[in-house]
Design a protein around this motif. Structure first.
Motif, PDB file in Angstrom:
ATOM      1  N   LYS A 183       3.135   0.148  -4.586  1.00 56.97           N
ATOM      2  CA  LYS A 183       2.553   0.908  -5.702  1.00 56.97           C
ATOM      3  C   LYS A 183       2.919   2.385  -5.602  1.00 56.97           C
ATOM      4  O   LYS A 183       3.239   3.027  -6.613  1.00 56.97           O
ATOM      5  CB  LYS A 183       1.032   0.736  -5.722  1.00 56.97           C
ATOM      6  CG  LYS A 183       0.586  -0.690  -6.002  1.00 56.97           C
ATOM      7  CD  LYS A 183      -0.921  -0.844  -5.901  1.00 56.97           C
ATOM      8  CE  LYS A 183      -1.334  -2.295  -6.108  1.00 56.97           C
ATOM      9  NZ  LYS A 183      -2.798  -2.478  -5.949  1.00 56.97           N
TER      10      LYS A 183
ATOM     11  N   ASN B 278       5.327   4.569  -8.130  1.00 60.69           N
ATOM     12  CA  ASN B 278       4.818   5.825  -8.702  1.00 60.69           C
ATOM     13  C   ASN B 278       5.815   6.961  -8.489  1.00 60.69           C
ATOM     14  O   ASN B 278       6.131   7.711  -9.421  1.00 60.69           O
ATOM     15  CB  ASN B 278       3.486   6.163  -8.031  1.00 60.69           C
ATOM     16  CG  ASN B 278       2.882   7.466  -8.504  1.00 60.69           C
ATOM     17  OD1 ASN B 278       2.428   7.584  -9.637  1.00 60.69           O
ATOM     18  ND2 ASN B 278       2.862   8.454  -7.630  1.00 60.69           N
TER      19      ASN B 278
ATOM     20  N   ILE C  50      -3.151   6.833  -8.554  1.00 63.67           N
ATOM     21  CA  ILE C  50      -2.791   5.499  -8.078  1.00 63.67           C
ATOM     22  C   ILE C  50      -3.724   5.045  -6.959  1.00 63.67           C
ATOM     23  O   ILE C  50      -4.406   5.853  -6.327  1.00 63.67           O
ATOM     24  CB  ILE C  50      -1.330   5.459  -7.584  1.00 63.67           C
ATOM     25  CG1 ILE C  50      -1.114   6.467  -6.441  1.00 63.67           C
ATOM     26  CG2 ILE C  50      -0.376   5.726  -8.738  1.00 63.67           C
ATOM     27  CD1 ILE C  50       0.235   6.364  -5.779  1.00 63.67           C
TER      28      ILE C  50
END
Length: 215
Positions: free
Chosen positions: A72, A76, A118
Motif C-alpha cells: 500500500k 502510494n 494511507i
C-alpha cells in the motif's frame, strides 16, 4: 541522553500536525510479512521492487521500493511520483545523525494539497536501517500522505517492535545508489524558518522523482 534528543527531534520532525493518540498496536496485515530483516543491504534480484531516480540539487539518489512487504505504501509513493507531485519540492527538515525528510513543502515552505492518508504498514518486518526510506506521519498511525524520510543512521526506536507508541514508522524501501548524496544533504546548514526547525538554509530541491530500472 542522545536517545532522548532523537525522540524529541522525531516529535518535531514527524508530527507535522496534531492527531489522535492511538495506543492499540496495529492489526496483523493480511499479506505475508518479512520474518527477519537482518541486513541493511537491499538485493533487488529478489524481485517485487520498483525503483525510482530522485534527482536533487545536490545529486541523484536511486531508491528501491518494496512492493512485496509494503504494497500500500509503495503504491502510494508511485502515485505521487507518476503525478510529478514531488517535482520542485524540498528536503524541508534535516537532522544530522538522524534523518532527512522531504516530500511535503516547496522552497517557499508552502504545502501542496495531498491525497488521502494511507493505512500504516509498520508491521511488515522492515527496519529503519541507515539508507532505508520510511513514511512520515502525525501522531495518528494512519495519517501518512506524501512525506517520507531517509534514515542516516540505524533508528531502532522507530521500528514497530521498539516504538513507544506501539506503531512505529513504515519502512518501504531504501537507497541502492547515492548514499553520498544523502550524506551531503544531511550535512547542510540548517536553521528555523516560519516556526519550522531544522530547515536547510539553502533549499535542497527535489527536481524530480521518476521510475527507473532496478538493474
Amino acid at each position: 541522553m542522545l536517545r532522548s534528543l532523537l525522540v524529541s527531534a522525531l516529535s518535531l520532525s514527524m508530527l507535522i500536525s496534531c492527531g489522535s493518540d492511538e495506543s492499540t498496536p496495529p492489526p496483523a496485515p493480511s499479506y505475508p510479512v518479512l520474518e527477519n530483516d537482518d541486513t541493511a543491504a537491499i538485493d533487488v534480484s529478489r524481485g517485487n521492487y520498483a525503483c525510482y531516480s530522485m534527482v536533487t540539487s545536490l545529486g541523484n539518489i536511486t531508491i528501491a521500493i518494496d512492493e512485496k512487504y509494503a504494497p500500500k505504501t509503495s503504491a502510494n509513493f508511485k502515485n505521487y511520483a507518476v503525478l510529478g507531485f514531488y517535482d520542485d519540492l524540498i528536503f524541508h527538515r534535516v537532522i544530522k545523525g538522524f534523518m532527512i525528510q522531504g516530500g511535503g513543502f516547496d522552497a517557499g515552505l508552502n504545502r501542496p494539497e495531498t491525497g488521502q492518508p494511507i493505512e500504516i504498514e509498520s508491521r511488515n518486518g522492515l527496519k529503519n536501517y541507515r539508507g532505508r526510506i520510511a513514511m512520515a506521519r502525525t501522531s495518528a498511525p494512519n495519517s501518512a500522505t506524501s512525506q517520507f524520510f531517509i534514515n542516516t543512521v540505524y533508528n531502532d526506536f522507530l521500528n514497530q517492535p521498539s516504538a513507544a507508541d506501539g506503531y512505529g514508522y513504515t519502512v518501504f524501501g531504501g537507497v541502492i545508489d547515492g548514499m553520498d548524496v544523502v550524506d551531503a544533504i544531511e550535512s547542510v546548514a540548517t536553521g528555523s524558518v516560519g516556526g519550522m526547525s531544522d530547515v536547510p538554509v539553502e533549499p535542497v530541491v527535489i527536481n524530480s522523482v521518476r521510475e527507473a530500472s532496478c538493474s
